[in-house]
Design an enzyme around this catalytic site. Structure first.
Site: not given
Ligand code: SAH
Length: 358
Positions: A93, A106, A113, A117, A120, A336
């Site tokens: 996406e 984006c 991935c 986390c 996520c 995000c």
């Molecule tokens: N892997 C990289 C790039 C992804 S950026 C990174 O982690 O930085 C996406 C951002 O959205 C990251 O900061 C991630 O932690 C955040 N994110 C992931 N799941 C989310 C959620 N459910 N709500 C808000 N932010 C989230």
């Protein structure tokens, strides 16, 4: 029959060499590069300033690998999410976010991935494979063409699916392609790379001639808390990460963005806010708070707006620049941490009990 090379995977210099070795003049490389990267053309037949014989020869020697848009959803706030199919059928996406204040693309850097986390959804998919440089840069060509933005200014954030520093070489090559003056010429200052902090590659990034803006997904203020939320912390800890940030060559008037997802009752207390400020002492930092985007299968909750504001206030009072990210495209699951392909979505629902037990 020999395999055709994918022209979309080549930097300009590589394309020049390839043409030369086929007995063509080098200067055609620039023309080709412009057609593909600046004008988003995907067929040799459309390259009208190249002779017919040359076009035919090129079509026999090269393909122009281009992600195919299989679905486009548009949010009530103008955000558009593009589901794209790659050559081998894998789905990724990419998201267009208008006026934030600039227009932003984006991009994904991996299918799935590996970072897992805890909050996520993309992490739930696990890692399927890295994207190639052509697939990363190709998302921009496809978006810009579909949105009629080939002539417009836009920023790029590597914040879609995947961890960019877990696919270092392809990401850097894609950024060189995107930045080339004969292509879309999106310079590194208009690109932001977001990472959980894969340390060896963060150190490498610090030595790159063309360096994008840096965003660090911090999300926690103690080692224990971050070990749980961002598992790679068990390998490259918070303190080490912040030390690397302290050494990172940040240009004058620029800052590293620290992203901090806010989880109700987990990392959103006044004490967390004060600890965050102390941790960032001595770093040219700004803080971007991301109130959790909730989703089925994610065990955390979004804090109240009042809690988010109080947290932001504490950080701001202590002199740090802080912003709260407005979630865009939540209604189409483009926000995000939400990029995940539908087949994986079903799977992640099935896997939910396992996650609960962990
Ligand atoms: N892997 C990289 C790039 C992804 S950026 C990174 O982690 O930085 C996406 C951002 O959205 C990251 O900061 C991630 O932690 C955040 N994110 C992931 N799941 C989310 C959620 N459910 N709500 C808000 N932010 C989230």
């Amino acid at each position: 029959m020999f395999n055709r090379h994918d022209l979309a995977e080549m930097e300009l210099g590589e394309l020049e060499q390839a043409l030369e070795s086929m007995g063509h003049p080098r200067f055609h490389a620039r023309q080709l590069y412009q057609w593909v990267h600046k004008r988003g053309v995907t067929e040799f037949a459309g390259m009208t300033d190249l002779g017919r014989d040359l076009r035919q020869g090129l079509a026999e020697a090269f393909t122009i690998g281009t992600p195919e848009v299989v679905r486009r959803d548009t949010s009530t706030d103008g955000t558009s999410k593009f589901l794209m199919r790659l050559e081998d059928g894998q789905l990724i996406e990419s998201v267009f976010i208008p006026d934030t204040p600039s227009n932003t693309f984006c991009l994904s850097t991996q299918v799935g991935c590996a970072m897992k986390c805890g909050f996520c959804l993309t992490g739930r998919m696990g890692i399927i494979r890295n994207l190639t440089a052509g697939e990363i840069a190709g998302q921009v060509r496809v978006l810009a063409r579909a949105l009629d933005m080939l002539q417009s200014r836009f920023n790029i954030v590597l914040m879609g699916m995947g961890e960019p520093l877990h696919n270092y070489d392809a990401v850097m090559k894609a950024l060189r392609t995107l930045g080339d003056e004969h292509g879309l010429a999106v310079g590194p200052r208009r690109v932001t790379l977001s990472t959980v902090g894969v340390l060896p590659n963060l150190e490498r990034l610090a030595t790159e001639p063309l360096m994008p803006n840096l965003a660090i997904s911090l999300h926690a203020t103690t080692e224990e808390q971050r070990d749980l939320l961002v598992p790679i912390n068990r390998r490259y800890g918070l303190q080490e990460l912040l030390d690397a940030c302290r050494r990172f060559p940040v240009k004058r008037r620029e800052r590293i963005t620290f992203e901090y997802v806010m989880l109700a009752g987990v990392n959103d207390t006044d004490e967390d806010a004060r600890r965050l400020v102390r941790l960032l002492h001595g770093i040219k930092a700004k803080v971007n708070l991301l109130p959790l985007n909730e989703a089925a299968g994610i065990l955390y909750e979004r804090p109240s707006a009042a809690r988010v504001n109080r947290f932001a206030q504490i950080v701001a009072e202590r002199g740090l620049v802080v912003s709260v990210r407005k979630s865009r495209g939540r209604d189409i699951r483009a926000a995000c941490g939400q990029p995940i392909t539908e087949s994986a979505r079903e799977k992640s629902a099935a896997q939910r009990p396992a996650v609960l037990l962990r």
